[in-house]
Design an enzyme around this catalytic site. Structure first.
Site, PDB file in Angstrom:
ATOM      1  N   SER A 209      71.077  41.873  73.692  1.00  0.00           N
ATOM      2  CA  SER A 209      72.122  42.764  74.181  1.00  0.00           C
ATOM      3  C   SER A 209      73.268  41.933  74.767  1.00  0.00           C
ATOM      4  O   SER A 209      73.839  41.103  74.072  1.00  0.00           O
ATOM      5  CB  SER A 209      71.531  43.756  75.188  1.00  0.00           C
ATOM      6  OG  SER A 209      72.434  44.815  75.455  1.00  0.00           O
ATOM      7  N   GLU A 332      68.623  51.360  67.671  1.00  0.00           N
ATOM      8  CA  GLU A 332      69.218  50.879  68.916  1.00  0.00           C
ATOM      9  C   GLU A 332      69.689  52.034  69.801  1.00  0.00           C
ATOM     10  O   GLU A 332      69.621  51.959  71.035  1.00  0.00           O
ATOM     11  CB  GLU A 332      70.430  49.983  68.597  1.00  0.00           C
ATOM     12  CG  GLU A 332      70.129  48.763  67.755  1.00  0.00           C
ATOM     13  CD  GLU A 332      69.677  47.563  68.580  1.00  0.00           C
ATOM     14  OE1 GLU A 332      69.470  47.728  69.791  1.00  0.00           O
ATOM     15  OE2 GLU A 332      69.537  46.476  67.992  1.00  0.00           O
ATOM     16  N   HIS A 428      66.494  49.837  71.421  1.00  0.00           N
ATOM     17  CA  HIS A 428      67.216  48.675  71.947  1.00  0.00           C
ATOM     18  C   HIS A 428      66.326  47.922  72.932  1.00  0.00           C
ATOM     19  O   HIS A 428      65.859  48.489  73.918  1.00  0.00           O
ATOM     20  CB  HIS A 428      68.489  49.164  72.645  1.00  0.00           C
ATOM     21  CG  HIS A 428      69.413  48.091  73.106  1.00  0.00           C
ATOM     22  ND1 HIS A 428      70.093  47.272  72.229  1.00  0.00           N
ATOM     23  CD2 HIS A 428      69.802  47.715  74.355  1.00  0.00           C
ATOM     24  CE1 HIS A 428      70.861  46.439  72.922  1.00  0.00           C
ATOM     25  NE2 HIS A 428      70.694  46.677  74.212  1.00  0.00           N
TER      26      HIS A 428
END
Length: 519
Positions: A209, A332, A428
């Site tokens: 991320s 995600e 995610h």
């Protein structure tokens, strides 16, 4: 040499000389760690300062060297995380302690000075607003058992790490302070990691991320050139157009000064001296009470870390041209966009036509199947692909175009979570515990397939850190990325190669960004 040193260290520990067994000399002074796995000889050094506390006059400056010490310093407790929001939901870390004195790193190693073991440096995610380097998932014991030295770091977050303002003109940092922290951590590794048995010429930076975006930024910046040899990006990049200190990005991301003025407005400080004199808790509370939120990404073309757009720095060789392993997860959006409002088909179409008149019809056609399932599903998937899958392919393309090996992945394995079951899909950050082979540090239901995915992912990542090639014994062949056939490896319990990965969708997003850049 390594085996003899470990035997001596273990014997000394058993005789009560644990300080000697874990003592390491750093450039600032001696430190003493502890055994994370004494049987395997894994030692852990927690809370090592890599820069001075960025407080008072050092707030919003580039990180300064930490003062040296002479007596052995205990490195047995993690450093306090940097100031950050407390969040709820799947990414909650609970009531995290917070401090401006937070520039610490951690080292796990089973190696000894002279071994030249590969080094992996992990950069945590959290939208540049939350996170720290000692989450249980990031524990480096298993990595160190595999003869790799693992480093994890903290870096300044939110308004303390990503603050730009005209008041800072002429100083050594105007925005991007958190990224300058990461550069300082890499310099510390270059100066010190050999004492832990690591090879400073074989450092792999990796992150997820915002940590993945950080890896991309570090690869772009001339200031980080020569500080690492390989890069792994998990679910984010830096190839979309970015704002500068004075100008919004072509996609509407606000300039650094626009955001900085908003910070000052909410805090009510009259000048920079007043801002630096304010205690961190009061400053942060004032922002928390306002409608201010750090935009993602709060990273600017600043003329220092980034003399040009990050994409251009990657492609012109002004940054680091190194092998890359990059990718994104299949779902995600499921854990990220829950707070976004619902949208009707008409609203979504109008939004697309306003944002990108030339590409709206192509986007609608590319996401027709998602639109049939619902406009919210289509909107969230478009956003997910823009932020993650497109960035990964753009990154792999850039590496391939500059003659570097590139490996692209698509993570599809669905873990079973205690509160959610499997409803979030390959969400995610779902891959992190598998990459570190730390499933036993989660509260997930762990099956035989989970163990296999952890073996596969940790194997690929560690092989790449050793040699720049993820392939190895008992692992399915992962082909090099090639721009013509855009091969990706689907990562799960039974990996398989994908040709032309998401081509119809990502090509349209390519056209969208090209229109914003003017070519």
């Amino acid at each position: 040499m390594r085996a003899a040193a470990l035997v001596v260290g273990l014997m000394m520990a058993q005789l009560g000389f644990s300080d000697a067994a874990t003592r390491v000399e750093t450039t600032e002074g001696p430190i003493v760690g502890a055994f994370s796995d004494e049987t395997a000889g894994v030692r852990v050094y927690k809370g090592i300062p890599y820069a001075a506390a960025p407080v008072g006059e050092l707030r919003w400056r580039a990180p300064a060297p930490h003062p040296p010490w002479h007596e052995a310093r205990e490195a047995v407790e993690f450093g306090t995380p940097c100031w950050q929001r407390h969040v709820t939901g799947i990414y909650s870390r609970g009531p995290v302690p917070r401090s401006e004195d937070c520039l610490y790193l951690n080292v796990w190693t089973a190696s000894s000075a002279g071994d030249k073991a590969p080094v992996m440096l992990w950069i945590h995610g959290g939208s540049f607003e939350i996170g720290h380097g000692h989450l249980e998932w990031y524990d480096g014991t298993d990595t160190a058992r595999d003869s790799i030295v693992l480093v994890t770091i903290n870096y300044r977050l939110g308004p303390f790490g990503f603050f730009a303002h005209p008041w800072l003109e002429g100083e050594d940092a105007n925005g991007n302070q958190g990224l300058l922290d990461q550069v300082a951590a890499l310099r510390w590794v270059q100066a010190n990691i050999a004492a832990f048995g690591g090879d400073p010429d074989n450092v792999t930076i990796f992150g997820e991320s915002a940590g993945s975006a950080s890896v991309c930024y570090l690869q772009a910046s001339p200031l980080a050139k020569g500080l690492f040899a390989k890069a792994i990006g998990q679910s984010a990049g830096c190839f979309a157009p970015h704002p500068t200190l004075t100008e919004d990005s072509p996609t509407g991301a606000p300039s650094g000064y626009k955001m900085g003025r908003k910070v000052v407005e909410h805090i009510g400080a009259k000048d920079l001296d007043a801002l630096r004199a304010m205690d961190a808790e009061t400053l942060f509370a004032a922002l928390e009470a306002s409608d201010y939120r750090v935009p993602y990404p709060a990273v600017y073309v600043d003329g220092n870390l980034f003399p040009a757009q990050m994409r251009a720095l990657h492609e012109t060789g002004k940054g680091s041209q190194v092998p890359v392993l990059v990718g994104a997860n299949a779902d995600e959006e499921t854990a990220l966009f829950g707070e976004l409002p619902d949208v009707t088909r008409g609203e979504l179409v109008e939004q697309l036509r306003t944002e990108s008149p030339a590409n709206a019809d192509a986007l609608i056609a590319a996401y027709a199947s998602e639109m049939e399932r619902g406009p919210r599903i289509a909107r969230d998937r478009m956003l997910s692909h823009r932020l993650f899958a497109w960035e990964a392919r753009a990154w792999a393309r850039s590496a391939a175009r500059t003659g570097q090996p590139a490996y692209l992945y698509h993570f599809t394995y669905v873990p079973e979570l205690p509160e959610y079951g499997r409803e979030l899909g390959a969400f995610h950050a779902a891959e992190i515990a598998y990459v570190f082979n730390n499933l036993d540090r989660t509260d997930w239901a762990v099956s035989i397939d989970d163990r296999e995915v952890a073996r596969i992912l940790s194997g690929y990542w560690r092989n790449f850190a050793r040699s720049g090639d993820p392939n190895g014994e008992r692992l399915p062949q992962w082909p090099l990325f090639d721009e013509q056939n855009s091969k990706a490896l689907e990562l799960g319990a039974r990996p398989k190669v994908i040709d032309q990965h998401l081509k119809d969708k990502l090509d349209v997003i390519d056209a969208f960004y090209a229109s914003k850049r003017g070519g």
